[in-house]
Write a protein that holds these residues in place. Structure first.
Motif: not given
Length: 145
Positions: A125-126, A142-145, A80-82, A131-133
């Motif tokens: 987006a998350y 993974t998402h956002g990394w 989500q963030n750092s 949903i795409t997966a």
């Protein structure tokens, strides 16, 4: 000694109705208001992933699904963030009792049945990654990394 890594655990449910899935428009929460998300929430202490998914369905859209009818569709490790990461478990089902309705009008503007292959542009987006997966049969992304 550094503190142990502790991501937030989320449960998301993809309600399948023919070729559509159910999305909720967030409102009044201060997080992504006006954007679309699946029925979802944080896992609570002492509950299993399935129990959390069943609970969230009841709380958010007023339906009841049997644990045996929920299947794991995907897992998303989301940054989500750092300083904050989440692990989202996405379950899918086409079986539930009751008609979905907006059970939390203080957090949700409306419910929408949508084609998961053509998500509205205001989908967060998350959950869109989950949903795409799910659509692509990818068990872990993974998402956002």
């Amino acid at each position: 000694m550094p503190e142990r890594y502790r991501p937030i655990v989320d449960v998301h449910v993809i309600l399948e109705h023919g070729s559509e899935i159910l999305l909720l428009e967030r409102q009044g929460t201060g997080y992504c208001d006006g954007q679309l998300h699946l029925p979802s929430g944080h896992l609570e202490a002492g509950e299993t992933l399935i129990e959390g998914a069943v609970r969230e369905l009841g709380e958010e859209v007023g339906v009841r699904a049997a644990a045996v009818d929920l299947r794991l569709a995907a897992v998303v490790h989301h940054r989500q963030n750092s300083d904050l990461a989440r692990i989202g478990f996405f379950f899918a089902t086409s079986r539930w009792e009751g008609e979905p309705f907006n059970a939390e009008p203080h957090k949700c503007g409306k419910l929408l049945w949508c084609d998961p292959r053509v998500l509205p542009t205001n989908t967060i987006a998350y959950p869109a990654a989950g949903i795409t997966a799910y659509l692509e049969g990818e068990p872990l992304v993974t998402h956002g990394w």
